[in-house]
Design a protein around this motif. Sequence first.
Motif, PDB file in Angstrom:
ATOM      1  N   MET A   1      23.944  91.179  28.235  1.00  0.00           N
ATOM      2  CA  MET A   1      23.603  92.553  28.644  1.00  0.00           C
ATOM      3  C   MET A   1      24.401  93.576  27.829  1.00  0.00           C
ATOM      4  O   MET A   1      25.601  93.403  27.633  1.00  0.00           O
ATOM      5  CB  MET A   1      23.931  92.725  30.141  1.00  0.00           C
ATOM      6  N   GLN A   2      23.682  94.587  27.342  1.00  0.00           N
ATOM      7  CA  GLN A   2      24.347  95.667  26.604  1.00  0.00           C
ATOM      8  C   GLN A   2      24.925  96.667  27.604  1.00  0.00           C
ATOM      9  O   GLN A   2      24.218  97.140  28.488  1.00  0.00           O
ATOM     10  CB  GLN A   2      23.283  96.346  25.706  1.00  0.00           C
ATOM     11  N   LEU A   3      26.213  96.968  27.484  1.00  0.00           N
ATOM     12  CA  LEU A   3      26.822  97.922  28.412  1.00  0.00           C
ATOM     13  C   LEU A   3      26.396  99.338  28.048  1.00  0.00           C
ATOM     14  O   LEU A   3      26.345  99.678  26.862  1.00  0.00           O
ATOM     15  CB  LEU A   3      28.348  97.828  28.357  1.00  0.00           C
ATOM     16  N   ASN A   4      26.112 100.141  29.059  1.00  0.00           N
ATOM     17  CA  ASN A   4      25.796 101.550  28.831  1.00  0.00           C
ATOM     18  C   ASN A   4      27.113 102.338  28.950  1.00  0.00           C
ATOM     19  O   ASN A   4      27.517 102.736  30.043  1.00  0.00           O
ATOM     20  CB  ASN A   4      24.766 102.016  29.865  1.00  0.00           C
ATOM     21  N   ILE A   5      27.758 102.535  27.821  1.00  0.00           N
ATOM     22  CA  ILE A   5      29.118 103.093  27.836  1.00  0.00           C
ATOM     23  C   ILE A   5      29.131 104.525  28.383  1.00  0.00           C
ATOM     24  O   ILE A   5      30.030 104.888  29.142  1.00  0.00           O
ATOM     25  CB  ILE A   5      29.750 103.048  26.419  1.00  0.00           C
TER      26      ILE A   5
ATOM     27  N   LEU B   1      28.855  93.968  36.087  1.00  0.00           N
ATOM     28  CA  LEU B   1      28.767  94.212  34.639  1.00  0.00           C
ATOM     29  C   LEU B   1      28.784  92.891  33.867  1.00  0.00           C
ATOM     30  O   LEU B   1      28.159  92.758  32.824  1.00  0.00           O
ATOM     31  CB  LEU B   1      29.951  95.066  34.173  1.00  0.00           C
ATOM     32  N   GLY B   2      29.549  91.927  34.386  1.00  0.00           N
ATOM     33  CA  GLY B   2      29.681  90.629  33.721  1.00  0.00           C
ATOM     34  C   GLY B   2      30.894  90.622  32.804  1.00  0.00           C
ATOM     35  O   GLY B   2      30.938  91.390  31.827  1.00  0.00           O
ATOM     36  N   ILE B   3      31.844  89.781  33.122  1.00  0.00           N
ATOM     37  CA  ILE B   3      33.091  89.737  32.343  1.00  0.00           C
ATOM     38  C   ILE B   3      32.842  89.368  30.873  1.00  0.00           C
ATOM     39  O   ILE B   3      33.551  89.840  29.981  1.00  0.00           O
ATOM     40  CB  ILE B   3      34.129  88.786  33.008  1.00  0.00           C
ATOM     41  N   GLU B   4      31.790  88.584  30.608  1.00  0.00           N
ATOM     42  CA  GLU B   4      31.503  88.216  29.210  1.00  0.00           C
ATOM     43  C   GLU B   4      31.151  89.482  28.407  1.00  0.00           C
ATOM     44  O   GLU B   4      31.528  89.616  27.240  1.00  0.00           O
ATOM     45  CB  GLU B   4      30.318  87.238  29.124  1.00  0.00           C
ATOM     46  N   ASN B   5      30.431  90.400  29.065  1.00  0.00           N
ATOM     47  CA  ASN B   5      30.011  91.635  28.384  1.00  0.00           C
ATOM     48  C   ASN B   5      31.186  92.585  28.166  1.00  0.00           C
ATOM     49  O   ASN B   5      31.328  93.178  27.093  1.00  0.00           O
ATOM     50  CB  ASN B   5      28.944  92.351  29.213  1.00  0.00           C
ATOM     51  N   THR B   6      32.016  92.744  29.212  1.00  0.00           N
ATOM     52  CA  THR B   6      33.130  93.688  29.082  1.00  0.00           C
ATOM     53  C   THR B   6      34.150  93.149  28.084  1.00  0.00           C
ATOM     54  O   THR B   6      34.723  93.880  27.284  1.00  0.00           O
ATOM     55  CB  THR B   6      33.788  93.958  30.448  1.00  0.00           C
ATOM     56  N   TRP B   7      34.334  91.829  28.106  1.00  0.00           N
ATOM     57  CA  TRP B   7      35.292  91.194  27.183  1.00  0.00           C
ATOM     58  C   TRP B   7      34.831  91.357  25.728  1.00  0.00           C
ATOM     59  O   TRP B   7      35.617  91.658  24.834  1.00  0.00           O
ATOM     60  CB  TRP B   7      35.483  89.724  27.576  1.00  0.00           C
ATOM     61  N   LYS B   8      33.535  91.202  25.501  1.00  0.00           N
ATOM     62  CA  LYS B   8      32.990  91.350  24.142  1.00  0.00           C
ATOM     63  C   LYS B   8      33.305  92.757  23.620  1.00  0.00           C
ATOM     64  O   LYS B   8      33.755  92.940  22.483  1.00  0.00           O
ATOM     65  CB  LYS B   8      31.477  91.116  24.191  1.00  0.00           C
TER      66      LYS B   8
END
Length: 398
Positions: free
Chosen positions: A1-5, A284-291
């Motif tokens: 998932m792309q985060l919407n910053i 959000l998903g930790i994999e996404n925030t970590w990336k």
Amino acid sequence: MQLNIEQLRNETPGTQSVIHFNNAGCSLPTKETIDVITEYLQIEAVIGGYELKEKYQSILDQFYKEAAQLINASEEEIALTANASDSFNKAIYAIPFQEGDIVLASEVEYGNSYLNFLKLKEEKGIEIQIIPSDEHGNVLLGKLEAMISPQVKLIAITHIPTNSGLITDAESIGAIAKKHNILYILDACQSVGHIPVDVEKIQCDFLTATSRKYLRGPRGLGFLYVKKEVLKKLKPMSLDMVTAHWENADSYQLDLNIKMFEQWEKPYALVLGFSKAIAYLNQLGIENTWKRIQELSSYLRDNLKKIEGVTVRDIGTNQCGIVTFNIGDIPPEDVVKALLQNKINTSVSARFSTVLDMDKRGLSAVNRASLQYYNTKEEIDVFVEFIKIAATQIPEYQ
Ligand SMILES: Cc1ncc(COP(=O)(O)O)c(C=O)c1O
């Protein structure tokens, strides 16, 4: 998932007023987290603390579900504590150490952990042995295995230290601990909420975490994970009426479950906020925030390395969102103060927090810029420009 910053920043009021690069100190909370805390306090004030808690019990219990989900544990393995140090102390003082028992600890142990091992040495006669690391700061797994003997009772590892970008290979250490049936405690204060942490994969028996750092919860809370099978081997350092039952003048009964690490009295408004903060991250998903944190921290490190006079201090081959550096001989406190005047929050990591590692590297203090997924490259550019200007002042400090 792309985060919407942009959306994430709109949901975090603090990002509108400061450049916050002190996330390893204390991250900015979301508006949602602030709202649940203040609303709870407002209702508590008008209907009564005990009465509201009864009504909210199932919502408050969500905390355990969210924390367990984040680290792949079960709800019966999570205790709510005051902070990571409280979690750590509760865990180690519950281990029935005997004279001659050995604790193997890493070079980057945090002050609180090491101080309490020194206390156990003084009072119980345990021995502390330090596991050596290679030139990059990675624990030498072969050396660790060679140090194992029947006297080794505990392996203590800091997943991410307070003073550098290092990520320790907690999984490989866990495999060794498991193979030799040795208790394993992971100080995950800086890693939970920052990088993916899975207690099944890591195979730790204890894990300590705090609310205010990468989890973005309120200050004054933390949690302790204890593996279910380990609970029966432990004795809590003090008793609380949650699990200890007073029978008569001479006796009590103790339930050996995870609640023995909790206090009956809790700051329920903050618990709700903590729960909300973890739920937000789980969504959000930790994999996404970590990336995102990895991208930002690589960008920052690469840019700092280009500035003459700046030395990036991060160790480890696998690095995280904590970026440490010195600008020539300029005292790190002066840099923090100057940045603060420009609404940029950073911090200093001083020797006393990680004495073994700082002495090994001959450092007394480092500047620390710790990034969260809501930070931006534009903020990093502003910060780097400032550091460039600061670096021109190095001669004045010599
Ligand atoms: C690696 C590490 N462990 C433990 C702690 C202690 O955490 P707390 O202040 O929540 O007790 C810190 C705090 O900075 C830390 O960086």
